[in-house]
Design a protein around this motif. Structure first.
Motif, PDB file in Angstrom:
ATOM      1  N   PHE A  46       0.816  -1.207   0.000  1.00 45.42           N
ATOM      2  CA  PHE A  46       0.000   0.000   0.000  1.00 45.42           C
ATOM      3  C   PHE A  46       0.850   1.256   0.000  1.00 45.42           C
ATOM      4  O   PHE A  46       0.524   2.257   0.622  1.00 45.42           O
ATOM      5  CB  PHE A  46      -0.959  -0.024   1.183  1.00 45.42           C
ATOM      6  CG  PHE A  46      -1.809  -1.262   1.193  1.00 45.42           C
ATOM      7  CD1 PHE A  46      -2.859  -1.394   0.313  1.00 45.42           C
ATOM      8  CD2 PHE A  46      -1.510  -2.313   2.039  1.00 45.42           C
ATOM      9  CE1 PHE A  46      -3.623  -2.549   0.282  1.00 45.42           C
ATOM     10  CE2 PHE A  46      -2.270  -3.471   2.024  1.00 45.42           C
ATOM     11  CZ  PHE A  46      -3.328  -3.586   1.136  1.00 45.42           C
ATOM     12  N   GLY A  47       1.962   1.217  -0.725  1.00 45.84           N
ATOM     13  CA  GLY A  47       2.780   2.397  -0.914  1.00 45.84           C
ATOM     14  C   GLY A  47       4.149   2.269  -0.301  1.00 45.84           C
ATOM     15  O   GLY A  47       4.285   2.026   0.893  1.00 45.84           O
ATOM     16  N   ALA A  48       5.179   2.453  -1.119  1.00 47.14           N
ATOM     17  CA  ALA A  48       6.553   2.254  -0.662  1.00 47.14           C
ATOM     18  C   ALA A  48       7.217   3.519  -0.142  1.00 47.14           C
ATOM     19  O   ALA A  48       8.210   3.438   0.565  1.00 47.14           O
ATOM     20  CB  ALA A  48       7.387   1.671  -1.808  1.00 47.14           C
ATOM     21  N   GLU A  49       6.703   4.688  -0.501  1.00 43.84           N
ATOM     22  CA  GLU A  49       7.369   5.925  -0.141  1.00 43.84           C
ATOM     23  C   GLU A  49       7.170   6.260   1.336  1.00 43.84           C
ATOM     24  O   GLU A  49       6.178   5.867   1.949  1.00 43.84           O
ATOM     25  CB  GLU A  49       6.846   7.068  -1.020  1.00 43.84           C
ATOM     26  CG  GLU A  49       7.124   6.842  -2.494  1.00 43.84           C
ATOM     27  CD  GLU A  49       6.529   7.932  -3.364  1.00 43.84           C
ATOM     28  OE1 GLU A  49       6.000   8.922  -2.811  1.00 43.84           O
ATOM     29  OE2 GLU A  49       6.602   7.789  -4.590  1.00 43.84           O
ATOM     30  N   ASP A  50       8.123   7.019   1.895  1.00 42.77           N
ATOM     31  CA  ASP A  50       8.071   7.341   3.316  1.00 42.77           C
ATOM     32  C   ASP A  50       6.758   7.998   3.711  1.00 42.77           C
ATOM     33  O   ASP A  50       6.203   7.710   4.775  1.00 42.77           O
ATOM     34  CB  ASP A  50       9.232   8.272   3.699  1.00 42.77           C
ATOM     35  CG  ASP A  50      10.562   7.547   3.777  1.00 42.77           C
ATOM     36  OD1 ASP A  50      10.585   6.313   3.583  1.00 42.77           O
ATOM     37  OD2 ASP A  50      11.579   8.216   4.034  1.00 42.77           O
TER      38      ASP A  50
END
Length: 465
Positions: free
Chosen positions: A55-59
């Protein structure tokens, strides 16, 4: 923390104290280890060090899921128990742990299995820099935009080294740049190619941050060079904004010769209700840029004559139904409230007077989700999946999917398949997952499905086995 891993983007995080991995290790052990494992390798919940983020890899995505949770999937909120700085410390610890074990995103899958088909996946083009859109001149030639400002050509299955020369100068900042590309439905007769991009007024402005707005042009490609350019839409320069996000923009054609495009609210949601301004709206023109005499606001004093609908936050997916000619769009909501809308003549879709979403910091935009004179979405997603790219499947290779809607998702790295009956979505299925951030999805002329990915900058081609 539960089975579902952390997610979403917040570009404006403020640390309440310095985020460091040492503090994060302690906090992780107290709050996360019981589900994700003492060594982050998983247990009752998924691993955090295998390179897969559902559900999303970015910080920013990770921050958002820890703070606000994903309630319907069992991921609890830690807003009341962890400060922003403590959440960032946990993220720092996770990233340090990923580095130690050499966690990497798995390579693009070679095959995918769905409810209806086993699918072969091949790389159509790779090594691209933020590819944004794809369209096809014919079965052997595709055009791909790269957001920094390049128009690329794939010919006979090969990405040409040299971009098309002399394309318009774009503002490559924030979410701006070269956005959509669309081929004229009568290309074989007229050769027109349409582009949407962020246009800046640098030569007219002495400040450090010149204003910009979405612009629509068409031109022809001759000897790999952009020629014969015509400006189809350029907003009044006093409506340009210095923000660098929410430009929209997709370009589609209906069966009656109209060209539709959308401009995002440019970060000023209240302006989406103002028909004297271009942003936060869907526009309808003819292919030569002229205004249809029956546009809904054409006789309103001061109105932008190209307007077709109001109250649209940031549309990045547009598609025309192959049978009915109806215009469908997907638009980014704020935190929660991504929407699928069927756009109709002169209607108001509510932003930002009504919404199912919240501000990215968790504060309330409005308590109103309904209001007389404002349309309800045909479907909304909470939490947001970051909808982007849209197409009705029009080919024959996937015959069971004929006229179903393909929906891309940046944050969730998905392509969803929606079955629509009338104005109702009766079923949706994830058919692509975790291959990259899905920026665009399109039916190719031979019936294959093409998916434009960011991270990696790749286009993949899907065909049934």
């Amino acid at each position: 923390m539960n089975r579902i891993i952390l997610t979403f983007t917040c570009l404006f995080l403020f640390h309440t104290f310095s985020a460091n991995a040492q503090d994060g290790a302690l906090l992780y052990g107290q709050n996360c280890a019981s589900c994700h494992g003492a060594n982050l390798g998983g247990g009752n919940a998924a691993s955090l060090v295998d390179g897969i983020w559902q559900f999303g890899a970015e910080d920013g995505y990770v921050f958002r899921n820890i703070k606000f949770g994903i309630a319907h999937l069992g991921m609890p909120s830690y807003e009341a128990t962890l400060s922003d700085g403590e959440i960032n410390a946990i993220i720092s610890y996770i990233r340090e742990s990923e580095n130690k074990v050499g966690a990497k995103k798995p390579p693009i899958a070679k095959e995918i299995e769905t409810l209806d088909y086993k699918i072969d996946v091949e790389i159509f083009a790779e090594g691209l820099e933020v590819p944004w859109a794809i369209d096809f001149i014919d079965e052997n030639t595709a055009l791909i935009t790269e957001r920094p400002g390049r128009l690329r050509v794939v010919q006979n299955g090969k990405l040409l080294d040299e971009p098309v020369k002399n394309t318009p100068k774009v503002l490559n900042e924030g979410q701006g740049g070269l956005l959509d590309v669309a081929i004229d439905p009568d290309y074989d007769k007229n050769g027109w190619v349409y582009l949407a991009y962020s246009h800046v007024l640098a030569s007219e402005y002495d400040g450090n941050r010149p204003p910009a707005m979405t612009r629509i042009v068409r031109g022809k490609i001759e000897n790999n060079s952009w020629t014969s350019e015509e400006v189809l839409f350029e907003a009044s320069h006093d409506s340009y904004r210095t923000t660098r996000h929410h430009y929209g923009c997709r370009i589609v054609f209906d069966p009656w010769g109209h060209l539709f495009f959308a401009i995002g609210d440019r970060g000023a949601g209240y302006q989406a209700q103002d028909f004297t301004l271009p942003n936060g709206k869907v526009h309808r023109i003819y292919k030569d840029g002229s205004i249809p005499a029956d546009n809904p606001f054409v006789h309103e004093e001061g109105a932008v004559k190209s307007l077709f609908s109001l109250g649209n936050r940031n549309i990045q997916g547009m598609a025309v139904h192959p049978q009915t000619g109806e215009l469908w769009v997907t638009e980014h909501g704020p935190m929660g409230g991504d929407e699928l809308n069927r756009i109709e003549w002169g209607k108001n879709y509510g932003w930002e007077t009504i919404t199912y979403g919240k501000n990215y910091n968790g504060t309330v935009i409005t308590e109103e989700t309904h209001k007389p004179g404002m349309e309800q979405p045909n479907l909304y997603w909470r939490p947001s999946i970051a909808v982007c790219g849209l197409d009705f499947y029009r080919g024959d290779l996937f015959s069971k999917w004929k006229n179903k809607l393909l929906v891309g998702a940046l944050k969730y790295e998905e392509v969803r398949l929606l079955q629509i009956e009338g104005d109702k979505v009766v079923h949706q299925e994830v058919i692509v997952k975790n291959q990259g951030r899905v920026r665009d999805v399109s039916t190719g002329p031979e019936g294959a499905i093409y998916v434009v990915l960011n991270n990696p900058g790749t286009v993949i081609k899907l065909t049934p086995q």
